[in-house]
Scaffold this motif. Sequence first.
Motif, PDB file in Angstrom:
ATOM      1  N   PHE A 141      -7.456  -4.051   2.302  1.00 45.51           N
ATOM      2  CA  PHE A 141      -6.883  -2.903   2.084  1.00 45.51           C
ATOM      3  C   PHE A 141      -5.575  -2.850   1.327  1.00 45.51           C
ATOM      4  CE2 PHE A 141      -4.356   1.131   3.028  1.00 45.51           C
ATOM      5  CZ  PHE A 141      -5.381   1.962   2.785  1.00 45.51           C
ATOM      6  N   TYR A 142      -4.826  -3.934   1.745  1.00 45.70           N
ATOM      7  CA  TYR A 142      -3.366  -4.200   1.288  1.00 45.70           C
ATOM      8  C   TYR A 142      -3.365  -5.119   0.072  1.00 45.70           C
ATOM      9  CZ  TYR A 142      -2.221  -1.829   5.607  1.00 45.70           C
ATOM     10  OH  TYR A 142      -2.342  -0.848   6.427  1.00 45.70           O
ATOM     11  N   ASN A 143      -2.657  -4.718  -0.996  1.00 46.30           N
ATOM     12  CA  ASN A 143      -2.497  -5.335  -2.441  1.00 46.30           C
ATOM     13  C   ASN A 143      -2.158  -6.791  -2.173  1.00 46.30           C
ATOM     14  OD1 ASN A 143      -3.574  -3.173  -3.664  1.00 46.30           O
ATOM     15  ND2 ASN A 143      -1.617  -2.440  -4.289  1.00 46.30           N
ATOM     16  N   ALA A 183       0.898  -1.238   0.067  1.00 51.48           N
ATOM     17  CA  ALA A 183       0.022  -0.038  -0.019  1.00 51.48           C
ATOM     18  C   ALA A 183       0.748   1.303  -0.003  1.00 51.48           C
ATOM     19  CB  ALA A 183      -0.775  -0.033   1.139  1.00 51.48           C
ATOM     20  N   ILE A 223       0.245   4.216   0.076  1.00 48.65           N
ATOM     21  CA  ILE A 223      -0.327   5.385   0.983  1.00 48.65           C
ATOM     22  C   ILE A 223       0.324   5.076   2.282  1.00 48.65           C
ATOM     23  CG2 ILE A 223      -2.206   3.966   1.955  1.00 48.65           C
ATOM     24  CD1 ILE A 223      -2.162   7.753   1.210  1.00 48.65           C
ATOM     25  N   GLU A 231       2.479  -2.458  -8.584  1.00 50.24           N
ATOM     26  CA  GLU A 231       2.830  -1.286  -8.666  1.00 50.24           C
ATOM     27  C   GLU A 231       4.333  -1.160  -7.910  1.00 50.24           C
ATOM     28  OE1 GLU A 231       1.662   1.042  -9.880  1.00 50.24           O
ATOM     29  OE2 GLU A 231      -0.313   0.516 -10.505  1.00 50.24           O
ATOM     30  N   ARG A 252       0.150   6.285 -17.032  1.00 49.20           N
ATOM     31  CA  ARG A 252       0.814   5.051 -15.996  1.00 49.20           C
ATOM     32  C   ARG A 252       0.794   5.804 -14.892  1.00 49.20           C
ATOM     33  NH1 ARG A 252       0.601   2.052 -13.258  1.00 49.20           N
ATOM     34  NH2 ARG A 252       1.462   0.035 -13.188  1.00 49.20           N
ATOM     35  N   LEU A 253       1.204   7.001 -14.748  1.00 52.47           N
ATOM     36  CA  LEU A 253       1.543   7.551 -13.470  1.00 52.47           C
ATOM     37  C   LEU A 253       0.019   7.761 -13.061  1.00 52.47           C
ATOM     38  CD1 LEU A 253       4.330  10.033 -13.801  1.00 52.47           C
ATOM     39  CD2 LEU A 253       4.317   7.602 -12.563  1.00 52.47           C
ATOM     40  N   GLU A 309      -4.957   3.978  -8.544  1.00 49.47           N
ATOM     41  CA  GLU A 309      -4.936   2.673  -7.826  1.00 49.47           C
ATOM     42  C   GLU A 309      -4.625   2.843  -6.118  1.00 49.47           C
ATOM     43  OE1 GLU A 309      -5.282  -0.583  -8.488  1.00 49.47           O
ATOM     44  OE2 GLU A 309      -4.246  -1.295  -6.802  1.00 49.47           O
ATOM     45  N   GLU A 310      -3.646   3.737  -6.026  1.00 54.20           N
ATOM     46  CA  GLU A 310      -3.255   3.653  -4.752  1.00 54.20           C
ATOM     47  C   GLU A 310      -3.924   4.581  -3.781  1.00 54.20           C
ATOM     48  OE1 GLU A 310      -1.145   1.610  -3.267  1.00 54.20           O
ATOM     49  OE2 GLU A 310      -0.817   0.530  -5.216  1.00 54.20           O
ATOM     50  N   CYS A 338      -6.408   6.045  -1.112  1.00 56.52           N
ATOM     51  CA  CYS A 338      -6.932   5.393  -0.068  1.00 56.52           C
ATOM     52  C   CYS A 338      -8.535   5.190  -0.068  1.00 56.52           C
ATOM     53  CB  CYS A 338      -6.216   5.545   1.431  1.00 56.52           C
ATOM     54  SG  CYS A 338      -7.031   7.012   2.173  1.00 56.52           S
ATOM     55  N   THR A 397       4.787  -2.654 -13.761  1.00 55.15           N
ATOM     56  CA  THR A 397       4.556  -1.875 -15.037  1.00 55.15           C
ATOM     57  C   THR A 397       4.528  -0.486 -15.055  1.00 55.15           C
ATOM     58  OG1 THR A 397       2.180  -2.048 -14.824  1.00 55.15           O
ATOM     59  CG2 THR A 397       3.179  -3.818 -16.033  1.00 55.15           C
ATOM     60  N   ASN A 398       4.873  -0.107 -13.456  1.00 58.63           N
ATOM     61  CA  ASN A 398       5.126   1.528 -13.473  1.00 58.63           C
ATOM     62  C   ASN A 398       6.063   2.149 -14.395  1.00 58.63           C
ATOM     63  OD1 ASN A 398       4.840   4.033 -11.985  1.00 58.63           O
ATOM     64  ND2 ASN A 398       3.936   3.050 -10.406  1.00 58.63           N
ATOM     65  N   LEU A 399       5.915   3.284 -14.400  1.00 58.85           N
ATOM     66  CA  LEU A 399       6.748   4.177 -15.413  1.00 58.85           C
ATOM     67  C   LEU A 399       8.065   3.917 -15.261  1.00 58.85           C
ATOM     68  CD1 LEU A 399       7.058   6.160 -17.758  1.00 58.85           C
ATOM     69  CD2 LEU A 399       7.248   8.106 -15.743  1.00 58.85           C
ATOM     70  N   TYR A 426      -2.846   6.314 -13.559  1.00 59.13           N
ATOM     71  CA  TYR A 426      -3.296   4.853 -13.066  1.00 59.13           C
ATOM     72  C   TYR A 426      -2.703   4.572 -11.639  1.00 59.13           C
ATOM     73  CZ  TYR A 426      -4.539   0.290 -12.524  1.00 59.13           C
ATOM     74  OH  TYR A 426      -5.200  -1.044 -12.050  1.00 59.13           O
ATOM     75  N   PHE A 427      -1.511   4.853 -11.194  1.00 57.56           N
ATOM     76  CA  PHE A 427      -0.832   4.535 -10.118  1.00 57.56           C
ATOM     77  C   PHE A 427      -1.592   5.432  -8.996  1.00 57.56           C
ATOM     78  CE2 PHE A 427       2.378   6.085  -6.944  1.00 57.56           C
ATOM     79  CZ  PHE A 427       2.565   4.840  -6.486  1.00 57.56           C
TER      80      PHE A 427
END
Lengths: 443, 163
Positions: free
Chosen positions: B71-73, A174, A176, B128, A338-339, A345-346, A348, B89-91, A341-342
């Motif tokens: 909560f945690y992936n 995570a 966050i 990520e 891509r950023l 996705e993250e 909280c 696949t992050n930048l 999306y990150f």
Amino acid sequence: MALIDTINPLLTTGWSKGDAGWSLKDYEARGGYAQLKRILASKMPQDDLIAEVKKSSLRGRGGAGFPTGLKWSFMPKAAPEKYVVCNTDEGEPGTFKDRDLLRFDPHSTIEGMIIAGYAVGAKRGYNYIHGEIFDIYQRFEEALDQARAAGYLGDNILGSGFSFDLFAHHGWGAYICGEETGLLESIEGKKGQPRYKPPFPANFGLYGKPTTINNTETFAAIPFILGMGGEAYLNLGKPNNGGTKLFSVSGHVNRPGNYEVPMGTPFAKLLEMAGGMRGGRKLKAVIPGGSSAPVLPADIIMDCTMDYDSIAKAGSMLGSGAVIVMDETVCMVKALERLAYFYFEESCGQCTPCREGSGWLYRVVHRIEHGEGRADDLDLLNRVTDNMMGKTICALADAAAFPVRSFIKHFQSEFEYHIEHKKCLVDPAVQRAGSGFFKAGAA
Amino acid sequence: MNNQYDMLSPEALAKIDREVAKYPADQKQSAVMAALVIAQDEKGWLSQETIAAVAAYLGMAPVAAYEVASFYNMYDLQPVGKYKLTVCTNLPCALSGGVHAADYVKEKLGIDFNETTADGKFTLKEGECMGACGDAPVMLVNNKRMCSFMLPEQIDKLLAECK
């Protein structure tokens, strides 16, 4: 990834033997734990210790750059129960320095944390380690066992009367939790959702007790600062930007890796140390401080020096020192997609502007990238970021907004081309070749 | 023994005890993240029953443990293959072939992200940032083993190793 190159090695002095130089006896052989012994033997007053750290102008290495000595001085003296917490939840895209610090030299962080515990009057500490680097978490636990067996941790350390114990806590995916109050919630066994500030952790931290929380690299620098003196450390860098810094260089360079250089080293020098541009291609853009930092085009970054003030003046942030290098094969719309999306996705999900805004940013950039962009999409993106920045509990919303605003600001024509022509300005075959995954000529 | 957590082995409970000991006596819940990982390692994934068992052992409400697990992936709330491959696949990884590495694995295994091969051997996930961007492309095997510089040859080798 070991250290590739350095000027004035300090934090990385122990890295030269790779995986063979991390244990307690190696650390002691290079002067490790000498500062802890000196402080305990001389019963150094806490205020003198904090003053020395202040003199060094050490600033938080996790991203925010807050002066470390000042942060320590915020801890209430009288509180009976206090904590020291280390943030090794290294998930900011582009950052991979703390992983190597704990891999090659875990004891410098341990010594730094014990000294911090002495300075702020804490008896217990935790190091929160990114879940994805489980082998590093295990190594840190081994290092803790060594330190405990040698009497550097536990009750009555080295007969001084000072007691401090330290434990490792791992994350499990995570981003966050790299936010300090999200991290504290996570240690408490909850979802890592950030807390309102104030109160700051110095007053209300772990289990509601006063807590000092610093980045791994910050703690690791403490023994070196006390060894050479705050002023000498400051002089390694430049005023208000003391010491050396680890830079994680990734992307389109010949030798990605960690580089320790003095604060104020020219970006061009760092790029040269990293072996220059991969394939001799042209530099297009650099994100100088991790994915949350605004992107800078080649002509601006080439005039910067690597320190908090120079990068801030150029309109970005030094952040965690994660330098993401992009060459002319990069489609800036795809990179931003891509950023975006990150962060989507993250997020909280706690604050509406971030939870909803990060989704809007991703979906709109995604449709531009996929040839479905609309004429007013760039205005829409900027409006969404206006409704996110400064409107949430933590900085993740700002971190999601900065890339969007800076990519559009500096590469607007590329976004407009994408919307108008429904395709990338950079030929897809050129983009494909840029990644280096396929051998030249392979299908 | 017949209680709410006897589905976890004595070995797993001993490991959880070691985690609990890291925290103040009245803060057992702090061990829930590690305890869920220990349970996941033993069971392969986290069913509602497994999560409830962990919660019971730590004296927490089941929903509080479920909140953490969801909560945690890296907690798997659905069964996964014997080998869970997570590709970043992050930048920063993408600049050095992370997306192409994922495409390559998809083609080799004939599955997309969040799918498992018919023989139950592999599950593929998109990850990520793992904090190893200098080693790109990177992937994790079963959450705990990081593989660096995963170009076609290395991916072939890894897949062949996974028996």
